[in-house]
Motif scaffolding. Structure first.
Motif, PDB file in Angstrom:
ATOM      1  N   PHE A 140       0.836  -1.197   0.000  1.00  0.00           N
ATOM      2  CA  PHE A 140       0.000   0.000   0.000  1.00  0.00           C
ATOM      3  C   PHE A 140       0.874   1.251   0.000  1.00  0.00           C
ATOM      4  N   SER A 141       0.389   2.276  -0.676  1.00  0.00           N
ATOM      5  CA  SER A 141       1.118   3.547  -0.670  1.00  0.00           C
ATOM      6  C   SER A 141       0.889   4.264   0.655  1.00  0.00           C
ATOM      7  N   GLN A 142       1.704   5.261   0.912  1.00  0.00           N
ATOM      8  CA  GLN A 142       1.520   6.051   2.132  1.00  0.00           C
ATOM      9  C   GLN A 142       0.161   6.738   2.130  1.00  0.00           C
ATOM     10  N   HIS A 143      -0.323   7.065   0.919  1.00  0.00           N
ATOM     11  CA  HIS A 143      -1.638   7.681   0.794  1.00  0.00           C
ATOM     12  C   HIS A 143      -2.739   6.711   1.224  1.00  0.00           C
ATOM     13  N   GLU A 144      -2.534   5.433   0.955  1.00  0.00           N
ATOM     14  CA  GLU A 144      -3.545   4.426   1.331  1.00  0.00           C
ATOM     15  C   GLU A 144      -3.437   4.034   2.804  1.00  0.00           C
ATOM     16  N   ILE A 146      -3.593   5.166   5.768  1.00  0.00           N
ATOM     17  CA  ILE A 146      -3.977   6.375   6.514  1.00  0.00           C
ATOM     18  C   ILE A 146      -3.848   6.179   8.027  1.00  0.00           C
ATOM     19  N   GLY A 147      -3.751   4.929   8.484  1.00  0.00           N
ATOM     20  CA  GLY A 147      -3.595   4.682   9.921  1.00  0.00           C
ATOM     21  C   GLY A 147      -2.352   3.868  10.200  1.00  0.00           C
ATOM     22  N   LYS A 148      -1.249   4.205   9.529  1.00  0.00           N
ATOM     23  CA  LYS A 148      -0.032   3.392   9.650  1.00  0.00           C
ATOM     24  C   LYS A 148       0.471   3.308  11.087  1.00  0.00           C
ATOM     25  N   THR A 149       0.439   4.413  11.800  1.00  0.00           N
ATOM     26  CA  THR A 149       0.944   4.404  13.181  1.00  0.00           C
ATOM     27  C   THR A 149       0.147   3.446  14.051  1.00  0.00           C
ATOM     28  N   GLU A 150      -1.182   3.493  13.915  1.00  0.00           N
ATOM     29  CA  GLU A 150      -2.024   2.579  14.700  1.00  0.00           C
ATOM     30  C   GLU A 150      -1.801   1.134  14.276  1.00  0.00           C
ATOM     31  N   LEU A 151      -1.612   0.914  12.983  1.00  0.00           N
ATOM     32  CA  LEU A 151      -1.358  -0.443  12.485  1.00  0.00           C
ATOM     33  C   LEU A 151      -0.059  -0.996  13.073  1.00  0.00           C
ATOM     34  N   GLU A 152       0.994  -0.155  13.058  1.00  0.00           N
ATOM     35  CA  GLU A 152       2.282  -0.576  13.632  1.00  0.00           C
ATOM     36  C   GLU A 152       2.128  -0.889  15.113  1.00  0.00           C
ATOM     37  N   PRO A 172     -10.416  -7.213  13.913  1.00  0.00           N
ATOM     38  CA  PRO A 172      -9.355  -7.070  12.897  1.00  0.00           C
ATOM     39  C   PRO A 172      -9.831  -6.516  11.560  1.00  0.00           C
ATOM     40  N   SER A 173     -10.943  -7.021  11.036  1.00  0.00           N
ATOM     41  CA  SER A 173     -11.402  -6.545   9.721  1.00  0.00           C
ATOM     42  C   SER A 173     -11.824  -5.081   9.782  1.00  0.00           C
ATOM     43  N   HIS A 174     -12.417  -4.676  10.889  1.00  0.00           N
ATOM     44  CA  HIS A 174     -12.837  -3.274  11.014  1.00  0.00           C
ATOM     45  C   HIS A 174     -11.620  -2.364  11.134  1.00  0.00           C
ATOM     46  N   ARG A 175     -10.578  -2.841  11.817  1.00  0.00           N
ATOM     47  CA  ARG A 175      -9.348  -2.041  11.911  1.00  0.00           C
ATOM     48  C   ARG A 175      -8.742  -1.835  10.526  1.00  0.00           C
ATOM     49  N   LEU A 176      -8.680  -2.909   9.742  1.00  0.00           N
ATOM     50  CA  LEU A 176      -8.084  -2.777   8.408  1.00  0.00           C
ATOM     51  C   LEU A 176      -8.902  -1.837   7.532  1.00  0.00           C
ATOM     52  N   ASN A 177     -10.222  -1.926   7.643  1.00  0.00           N
ATOM     53  CA  ASN A 177     -11.076  -1.005   6.875  1.00  0.00           C
ATOM     54  C   ASN A 177     -10.839   0.445   7.272  1.00  0.00           C
ATOM     55  N   ARG A 178     -10.574   0.642   8.565  1.00  0.00           N
ATOM     56  CA  ARG A 178     -10.379   2.008   9.059  1.00  0.00           C
ATOM     57  C   ARG A 178      -8.980   2.540   8.755  1.00  0.00           C
ATOM     58  N   LEU A 179      -7.990   1.655   8.763  1.00  0.00           N
ATOM     59  CA  LEU A 179      -6.595   2.085   8.671  1.00  0.00           C
ATOM     60  C   LEU A 179      -6.052   2.118   7.238  1.00  0.00           C
ATOM     61  N   ILE A 180      -6.740   1.422   6.322  1.00  0.00           N
ATOM     62  CA  ILE A 180      -6.259   1.350   4.937  1.00  0.00           C
ATOM     63  C   ILE A 180      -7.358   1.842   4.010  1.00  0.00           C
ATOM     64  N   LYS A 181      -7.091   2.898   3.298  1.00  0.00           N
ATOM     65  CA  LYS A 181      -8.070   3.478   2.367  1.00  0.00           C
ATOM     66  C   LYS A 181      -8.320   2.513   1.213  1.00  0.00           C
TER      67      LYS A 181
END
Length: 218
Positions: A140-144, A146-152, A172-181
């Motif tokens: 994923f690009s940095q633009h996609e 959007i929640g990289k810090t929370e994902l890390e 988990p699925s809701h986190r990915l939906n929220r953190l990745i555009k």
């Protein structure tokens, strides 16, 4: 060649089994058949209907083993899974999963249950993907992201990703939906899993690893 029928909850689990598990089991001369749950529209169904499908597979192919790949997160009171009420009194998540799987096994016709291996994913399939931040960086690009810090931080906080919280906001699925555009679980679930690799997934997810080990040793 041995045959294992994995009844997948939906397309996401089915694609993962096809792209990641099938090549692994091919090397062990084990063929996987990967139907999804019938009449579900992509999710779990009430236990009586699920039980009927399990028993039909066992009756129709008397040489094959049958297992399930469903998310614990998607099962609710209305689905009437065996001993569901009793399981809600159990605090330890791993013990609860073992209890529910044993109850599913006990509910299947005893004449055919010797080839049935019930399995529930704690809490859901997408938890297996919280494994390696570099895989997300590569796909994923940095633009996609959007929640990289929370994902890390989630990956750091949960060395066993199967224990990621099961609240509606933090599953988990809701986190990915929220953190990745633009995250699409059917498309990206299998891609991410392939990039992580089955060895890494098994190393961080003990219940999943035990299930795969059981299937390998049939």
């Amino acid at each position: 060649m041995k045959r294992i029928i994995i009844i997948c909850e939906g397309q996401t689990e089915q694609e993962f089994c096809k792209d990641v598990l099938q090549p692994h089991f091919n090397s062990k001369e084990i063929y996987l058949h990967l139907p999804t749950i019938k009449r579900s529209g992509g999710g779990i169904v009430p236990w009586p209907a699920f039980k009927k499908q399990i028993e039909n597979h066992l009756l129709q192919d008397k040489e094959a083993f049958v297992t399930t790949f469903v998310d614990y997160y998607g099962i609710h009171d209305k689905h009437n899974f065996p001993e569901w009420g009793m399981s809600k009194q159990m605090i330890d998540k791993n013990a609860k999963m073992t209890f529910l799987e044993s109850s599913m096994f006990a509910a299947i016709d005893v004449d055919i249950s010797n080839r049935f291996i019930p399995y529930m994913q704690l809490h859901e399939f997408e938890g297996l993907l919280f494994n390696d931040i570099e895989v997300f960086n590569a796909n994923f690009s940095q633009h996609e992201l959007i929640g990289k810090t929370e994902l890390e931080q989630t990956i750091i906080n949960y060395p066993n990703p199967e224990l990621i919280n099961d609240t509606p906001q933090n599953a988990p699925s809701h986190r990915l939906n929220r953190l990745i555009k633009g995250y699409n679980k059917i498309v990206y679930g299998s891609i991410l899993a392939e990039n992580i690799g089955l060895i890494k997934i098994r190393n961080k997810s003990p219940r999943f690893n035990n299930w795969i080990t059981t299937l390998e040793n049939l």
